[in-house]
Design a protein around this motif. Structure first.
Motif, short mmCIF file in Angstrom:
data_model
loop_
_atom_site.label_atom_id
_atom_site.label_comp_id
_atom_site.label_asym_id
_atom_site.label_seq_id
_atom_site.Cartn_x
_atom_site.Cartn_y
_atom_site.Cartn_z
N LYS A 401 14.15 54.82 46.03
CA LYS A 401 13.29 55.43 47.04
C LYS A 401 12.18 56.27 46.41
O LYS A 401 11.03 56.23 46.83
CB LYS A 401 14.19 56.32 47.91
N GLN A 402 12.55 57.04 45.37
CA GLN A 402 11.56 58.01 44.91
C GLN A 402 10.94 57.71 43.56
O GLN A 402 10.16 58.48 43.06
CB GLN A 402 12.15 59.42 44.88
N SER A 403 11.30 56.59 42.96
CA SER A 403 10.79 56.40 41.60
C SER A 403 9.96 55.14 41.47
O SER A 403 10.12 54.18 42.23
CB SER A 403 11.95 56.33 40.63
N ASN A 404 9.12 55.17 40.46
CA ASN A 404 8.30 54.02 40.14
C ASN A 404 9.09 53.13 39.18
O ASN A 404 9.06 53.34 37.97
CB ASN A 404 7.02 54.59 39.50
N VAL A 405 9.85 52.21 39.74
CA VAL A 405 10.78 51.42 38.92
C VAL A 405 10.07 50.21 38.29
O VAL A 405 9.52 49.38 38.99
CB VAL A 405 11.99 50.95 39.77
N LEU A 406 10.09 50.15 36.97
CA LEU A 406 9.44 49.04 36.26
C LEU A 406 10.40 47.88 36.05
O LEU A 406 10.00 46.73 35.94
CB LEU A 406 8.97 49.49 34.88
N LEU A 407 11.67 48.22 35.95
CA LEU A 407 12.65 47.19 35.62
C LEU A 407 14.02 47.70 36.07
O LEU A 407 14.29 48.90 35.99
CB LEU A 407 12.62 47.05 34.10
N GLN A 408 14.84 46.82 36.60
CA GLN A 408 16.19 47.25 36.93
C GLN A 408 17.21 46.20 36.56
O GLN A 408 16.88 45.02 36.44
CB GLN A 408 16.33 47.65 38.39
N GLN A 409 18.42 46.67 36.35
CA GLN A 409 19.49 45.74 35.96
C GLN A 409 20.80 46.26 36.54
O GLN A 409 21.07 47.46 36.46
CB GLN A 409 19.58 45.69 34.43
N ASN A 410 21.58 45.36 37.12
CA ASN A 410 22.89 45.76 37.65
C ASN A 410 23.97 44.98 36.92
O ASN A 410 23.91 43.76 36.86
CB ASN A 410 22.98 45.44 39.15
N ASN A 411 24.93 45.73 36.33
CA ASN A 411 26.08 45.07 35.70
C ASN A 411 27.33 45.68 36.30
O ASN A 411 27.65 46.82 35.98
CB ASN A 411 26.18 45.34 34.19
N GLY A 412 28.01 44.94 37.12
CA GLY A 412 29.23 45.47 37.73
C GLY A 412 28.97 46.79 38.44
O GLY A 412 28.09 46.88 39.29
N ASN A 413 29.67 47.83 38.01
CA ASN A 413 29.53 49.12 38.71
C ASN A 413 28.43 49.98 38.10
O ASN A 413 28.34 51.17 38.39
CB ASN A 413 30.87 49.87 38.70
N THR A 414 27.61 49.40 37.22
CA THR A 414 26.59 50.19 36.54
C THR A 414 25.20 49.65 36.84
O THR A 414 24.99 48.43 36.77
CB THR A 414 26.84 50.16 35.02
N SER A 415 24.27 50.53 37.18
CA SER A 415 22.89 50.11 37.45
C SER A 415 21.95 50.89 36.55
O SER A 415 22.13 52.09 36.35
CB SER A 415 22.53 50.39 38.91
N HIS A 416 20.97 50.17 36.02
CA HIS A 416 19.96 50.82 35.16
C HIS A 416 18.59 50.70 35.83
O HIS A 416 18.25 49.63 36.33
CB HIS A 416 19.86 50.10 33.81
N TYR A 417 17.83 51.77 35.77
CA TYR A 417 16.46 51.75 36.30
C TYR A 417 15.53 52.32 35.25
O TYR A 417 15.72 53.45 34.79
CB TYR A 417 16.37 52.62 37.57
N LEU A 418 14.54 51.54 34.89
CA LEU A 418 13.54 52.05 33.95
C LEU A 418 12.36 52.53 34.79
O LEU A 418 11.79 51.74 35.56
CB LEU A 418 13.10 50.93 33.01
N ILE A 419 12.04 53.79 34.66
CA ILE A 419 10.99 54.32 35.53
C ILE A 419 9.84 54.94 34.72
O ILE A 419 10.04 55.41 33.60
CB ILE A 419 11.54 55.33 36.55
N ARG A 420 8.68 54.95 35.37
CA ARG A 420 7.55 55.66 34.78
C ARG A 420 7.55 57.03 35.43
O ARG A 420 7.33 57.16 36.63
CB ARG A 420 6.25 54.91 35.13
#
Ligand code: ASP
Ligand code: MG
Length: 421
Positions: A401-420
């Motif tokens: 909602k609040q971030s400028n997400v450049l890339l995301q990845q979901n693995n099982g119960n873990t989510s990664h968001y690369l933000i500027r």
């Protein structure tokens, strides 16, 4: 026997040292081995000395003087009857340090020199704390952990030689630690040619775990400036909550993703011998903090881990051919060679992207070598990586909602968001 570890923040000034002594005095019935880090930000300061010395910036002496003044101020602030003894030990250590940086260094020996120099932070802090405790009537034995933590010669990231370490600890340290409190350094060890090695930044937690493993300790307590393991850094998320109990594997995952409260290598040795780890506040030592063990209930909150200074690199073949196994083999070999750890990897037919910590000048030399392989690269730096472990839909939405997400990845119960940011 219990193992305690006090980090740099707990001994950043004379008040801190007095507080550590108070906590130890409250545990005087226990057999204790106490691991202490370098005071305050001394390790960062020593890193500046290594840089100044290898790059001949002309600042080495003034940086050393600043470090000496900092330690003198702590000793004077303690105002004990044995001040002269403390100052004498400090003087000797500084003399050693000064002699060490006198000799010109070959840039190839940067990592080697780094370990010889940064170790002084822990040597200084443990000398001061040990003398202070003696002055307060708290009997203790200062030991040099380099006699017991035996490693290979991977300077700045040394690996433990477990059988030698265990053997010497059992034979020489155990009988001593059975008799009285031992004060020793974290982070430092001894390599095959008898030189100092270090276990990687923030490695003192790991040292505490190694001692615990080899001494079959009952528990390890890491004393921090936070209440325990939280589900986020309270400086980043104001509604962060304490996690009272945590399983070993959750703790390993959290540390791996970068939760700075525990050093990633700390848990495995403890898990192997089922030794519980307590993370407690040195500011409120009576509070329970977090217990990490194999008896924990399932984690019931999402945990947020924030890592800044991330760099995104996208590689493509110059002739727009596919990125195939052979390219990948070269890419991974070079990543390992330049010690670049990937936090996220994504590949498609014509590109391979990875997100890594932007450390020193490792990326530049890596990119240069990748270019030799015919791979063109595009990098974006100053990014932030947000990892949600045990992610829920709400927690994921809160980031999206609040971030400028450049890339995301979901693995099982873990989510990664690369933000500027
Ligand atoms: N003093 C070292 C550092 O700051 C080791 C530690 O504190 O764990 O990285
Ligand atoms: Mg530290």
């Amino acid at each position: 026997m219990k193992i305690f570890k006090f980090g740099g923040a707990s001994v950043k000034d004379a008040e801190g040292v007095k507080n550590v002594a108070k906590i130890l005095a409250g545990c005087s019935d226990d057999k204790l081995l106490v691991v202490i880090s370098a005071m305050g930000k001394s390790t960062n300061h020593l890193e500046k000395i290594v840089h100044a010395c290898t790059h001949q910036t002309g600042e080495t002496s003034s940086f050393i003087k600043e470090l000496k003044d900092f330690h003198h101020a702590i000793v004077n602030g303690l105002g004990t009857a044995n001040t002269a003894v403390m100052l004498n030990d400090i003087e000797n250590l500084f003399l050693e340090l000064e002699c060490l940086v006198e000799t010109p260094v070959n840039p190839d020996e940067y990592d080697f020199l780094y370990d010889q120099v940064v170790a002084f932070g822990e040597l200084l802090s443990t000398k001061i704390v040990s003398h202070y405790l003696l002055n307060e009537g708290f009997k203790n034995q200062w030991i040099d952990s380099r006699n017991f933590i035996i490693t290979d010669d991977r300077y700045r990231d040394a690996r433990i030689q477990w059988s030698e370490t265990e053997k010497i600890i059992t034979k020489k340290l155990k009988p001593l630690a059975e008799k009285q409190t031992v004060i020793t350094q974290g982070f430092i060890g001894r390599g095959p040619v008898n030189e100092t090695t270090t276990l990687g930044r923030e490695g003192s937690d790991y040292s505490a775990a190694i001692f615990a493993y080899c001494l079959n300790a009952d528990s390890v307590t890491i004393w921090k400036d936070v209440a325990g393991v939280m589900n986020a850094d309270p400086k980043k998320l104001s509604n962060a909550t304490l996690i009272p109990q945590l399983g070993y594997s959750d703790a390993i995952e959290l540390a791996y993703y970068g939760a700075s409260v525990i050093h990633p290598k700390t848990i495995q040795p403890l898990m192997a011998k089922d030794i519980p780890l307590f993370v407690k506040s040195f500011i409120n030592p009576n509070q329970d903090g977090t217990k990490v063990s194999n008896q924990s209930e399932a984690l019931n909150v999402p945990c947020f881990i924030f890592k800044d200074n991330q760099v995104l690199t996208e590689l493509k073949t110059r002739d727009f051919t596919f990125i195939v196994e052979q390219n990948l083999e070269h890419i991974f070999r070079l990543l390992a060679k330049h010690k670049v750890r990937c936090n996220i990897i994504q590949n498609s037919a014509i590109s391979f992207s990875f997100v890594a910590d932007n450390k020193e000048n490792r990326m530049q030399s890596l990119i240069a070598e990748l270019a030799n392989l015919g791979l063109s690269s595009h990098t974006t730096d100053s990014l932030e990586l947000i990892t949600i472990y045990n992610a829920t839909d709400d927690s994921k939405n809160s980031v999206l909602k609040q971030s400028n997400v450049l890339l995301q990845q979901n693995n099982g119960n873990t989510s990664h968001y690369l933000i500027r940011p």
